[in-house]
Design an enzyme around this catalytic site. Structure first.
Site, PDB file in Angstrom:
ATOM      1  N   GLU A   7      82.908 -42.621 -15.990  1.00 17.26           N
ATOM      2  CA  GLU A   7      83.840 -41.508 -15.798  1.00 17.26           C
ATOM      3  C   GLU A   7      83.334 -40.531 -14.752  1.00 17.26           C
ATOM      4  O   GLU A   7      82.205 -40.069 -14.809  1.00 17.26           O
ATOM      5  CB  GLU A   7      84.085 -40.774 -17.124  1.00 17.26           C
ATOM      6  CG  GLU A   7      85.146 -39.689 -17.016  1.00 17.26           C
ATOM      7  CD  GLU A   7      85.479 -39.076 -18.370  1.00 17.26           C
ATOM      8  OE1 GLU A   7      85.945 -37.921 -18.385  1.00 17.26           O
ATOM      9  OE2 GLU A   7      85.290 -39.754 -19.393  1.00 17.26           O
ATOM     10  N   LYS A  46      85.223 -35.194 -27.786  1.00 10.16           N
ATOM     11  CA  LYS A  46      85.141 -36.321 -26.848  1.00 10.16           C
ATOM     12  C   LYS A  46      84.285 -35.938 -25.664  1.00 10.16           C
ATOM     13  O   LYS A  46      83.495 -36.749 -25.156  1.00 10.16           O
ATOM     14  CB  LYS A  46      86.545 -36.715 -26.399  1.00 10.16           C
ATOM     15  CG  LYS A  46      86.586 -37.963 -25.509  1.00 10.16           C
ATOM     16  CD  LYS A  46      86.523 -37.641 -24.027  1.00 10.16           C
ATOM     17  CE  LYS A  46      86.606 -38.900 -23.188  1.00 10.16           C
ATOM     18  NZ  LYS A  46      86.407 -38.644 -21.750  1.00 10.16           N
ATOM     19  N   ASP A  52      73.337 -48.146 -30.098  1.00  9.65           N
ATOM     20  CA  ASP A  52      74.707 -48.523 -30.470  1.00  9.65           C
ATOM     21  C   ASP A  52      75.603 -47.292 -30.431  1.00  9.65           C
ATOM     22  O   ASP A  52      75.658 -46.521 -31.385  1.00  9.65           O
ATOM     23  CB  ASP A  52      74.695 -49.140 -31.872  1.00  9.65           C
ATOM     24  CG  ASP A  52      76.046 -49.695 -32.287  1.00  9.65           C
ATOM     25  OD1 ASP A  52      77.063 -49.393 -31.624  1.00  9.65           O
ATOM     26  OD2 ASP A  52      76.089 -50.427 -33.291  1.00  9.65           O
ATOM     27  N   HIS A  72      87.108 -32.011 -11.701  1.00  9.17           N
ATOM     28  CA  HIS A  72      87.296 -33.401 -12.100  1.00  9.17           C
ATOM     29  C   HIS A  72      87.937 -34.206 -10.974  1.00  9.17           C
ATOM     30  O   HIS A  72      87.499 -35.307 -10.653  1.00  9.17           O
ATOM     31  CB  HIS A  72      88.163 -33.463 -13.354  1.00  9.17           C
ATOM     32  CG  HIS A  72      88.409 -34.868 -13.834  1.00  9.17           C
ATOM     33  ND1 HIS A  72      87.460 -35.599 -14.513  1.00  9.17           N
ATOM     34  CD2 HIS A  72      89.484 -35.676 -13.717  1.00  9.17           C
ATOM     35  CE1 HIS A  72      87.939 -36.786 -14.802  1.00  9.17           C
ATOM     36  NE2 HIS A  72      89.164 -36.863 -14.316  1.00  9.17           N
TER      37      HIS A  72
END
Length: 438
Positions: free
Chosen positions: A85, A277, A293, A390
């Site tokens: 990202e 998130k 993991d 962004h």
């Protein structure tokens, strides 16, 4: 055309690709070429990757980046981050730079206990079951200890076991709830081995005691839990409100607005999900880079965010006596031995970059990475807005999508240096440049 096959796993990698290309892709040759161009030219290394999972046909590369200058508990770190990202690594780096001159990040390990459960059904009296458990408890512990010999030598092992009546939630359902210390291992295989050994003893002994009864005990499953509310780490940054900006009025307004943004995420689940998130952008990237993991971490973290019955922010911000405090406590079950930590060459480098940390140190670093990511996102949201930064980072993705030349990239990047970027505008600009050139 048949799209089913028997014995797919027994085919060679080349034959797997041949079958897939023939049955699923319009341009079979291009599909085969694309899959094979991502094979590693080092055959030994490629075989290692092939054996990480099943039915491997290629490698999906994720960028391996670095966020430097993290001051954590008085020590500087450069954090390895595996993520695709845009802006995540840059945002983490900016947060590290901001807090470096304001005391850096402080961390605290609150607990390291992992959890496993034996789930079973019993259609008799609970009193009998609890009486049997009390009689067999020491034998169950000794059975786990037989599996734990090496773990116990290092100071870990089974810490507690309890019998829990869950029949109010599900008919005839009980569980043995076990807690473990697994030291530098994440501990999944170890915990599951202990549970299965205890479950076998428990089921055999109980059913022997019930031989002349109509009642029966049946173990349904034995498995660790990825919800680890006692394996907690806290990360924090703080500074005088006046240190947040040169202009004192702006510093105060900034702090207040930042706190309000976090408070919204504490009471509004729709916002909390995106808020958390963003935290996991940082944590997942570091967890993946260090061979852990991230799916297990994600599951445990989001369960923890819902522990009050409402999904809410993992982080907290407040102003106390003109001090700005931003912190986060969350569960992180990580390991620095076992799994990919000694197998994947880049994972070994990532851990070496961090100074070969133990599990607790890695917990601290991962929590800081998440808090930094959250700070960077909230900083943008409450000031310039999230899209400016962004989309600037996303610009190259847009240009690459339309196969821009290096000259076109340089020209357009300069044109949008001080502008808010939108996908549509960039494409229109690129097309206009190409039309003018023709």
């Amino acid at each position: 055309m048949m799209k089913q096959i028997q014995g797919f796993s027994k085919l060679s990698k080349q034959d797997k690709i041949e079958w897939l290309a023939t049955h699923f892709f319009q341009n079979a040759d291009l599909a085969k070429q694309t899959l094979m161009q991502y094979w590693n030219s080092n055959q030994q290394l490629q075989q290692l990757h092939d054996e990480f999972t099943e039915n491997t046909i290629s490698n999906l590369y994720i960028p391996f980046g670095v966020a430097p200058n993290f001051l954590i508990d008085g020590q500087f770190y450069s954090l390895p981050m595996a993520i695709e990202e845009s802006s995540v690594v840059a945002a983490a780096s900016n947060a590290a730079k901001f807090w470096q001159s304001r005391g850096g990040f402080k961390t605290e390990i609150i607990g390291t206990e992992k959890v496993g459960q034996i789930h079973f059904t019993f259609n008799g009296q609970a009193d009998f079951l609890f009486s049997q458990f009390n009689s067999l408890k020491q034998s169950l512990i000794e059975t786990a200890n037989e599996v734990s010999a090496n773990m116990i030598k290092r100071g870990g092992g089974l810490t507690t076991i309890d019998l829990i009546d869950k029949t109010d939630a599900l008919e005839n359902y009980y569980q043995i709830h076990a807690c473990f210390e697994t030291l530098d291992a994440m501990g999944a295989n170890y915990i599951n081995s202990c549970l299965e050994a205890m479950a076998k003893l428990w089921e055999n002994e109980l059913n022997a005691a019930l031989a002349n009864s109509t009642h029966k005990l049946e173990v349904v499953m034995s498995i660790l839990s990825n919800y680890v509310p006692n394996c907690l780490v806290k990360a924090q940054v703080s500074c005088p409100v006046s240190a947040l900006a040169k202009d004192q009025d702006k510093a105060k307004q900034y702090a207040q607005k930042f706190v309000q943004a976090v408070q919204i995420a504490q009471v509004e689940p729709y916002r909390a999900v995106t808020h958390n998130k963003g935290i996991m952008n940082g944590i997942d990237a570091l967890v993946l880079a260090t061979g852990n993991d991230f799916r297990a971490v994600e599951a445990g973290v989001h369960a923890y965010a819902s522990r009050t019955g409402t999904y809410r922010s993992l982080s907290d911000a407040r102003i106390e006596n003109d001090e700005f405090i931003f912190e986060m406590t969350l569960p992180l079950a990580l390991g620095t031995v076992g799994g990919l930590t000694k197998l994947h060459p880049l994972v070994k480098l990532a851990l070496e970059m961090l100074g070969n940390p133990n599990a607790q140190e890695l917990m601290r670093i991962a929590a800081v990475c998440g808090l930094a990511q959250n700070f960077a996102a909230l900083n943008s949201l409450t000031t310039t807005g999230i899209q400016k930064g962004h989309m600037k980072m996303h610009l190259m993705n847009i240009l690459n999508q339309f196969q821009a030349t290096e000259e076109e990239k340089t020209t357009i990047a300069k044109m949008y240096e001080n502008k808010t970027i939108s996908h549509t505008q960039v494409v229109e600009t690129l097309n206009a440049m190409r039309d003018a050139a023709n």
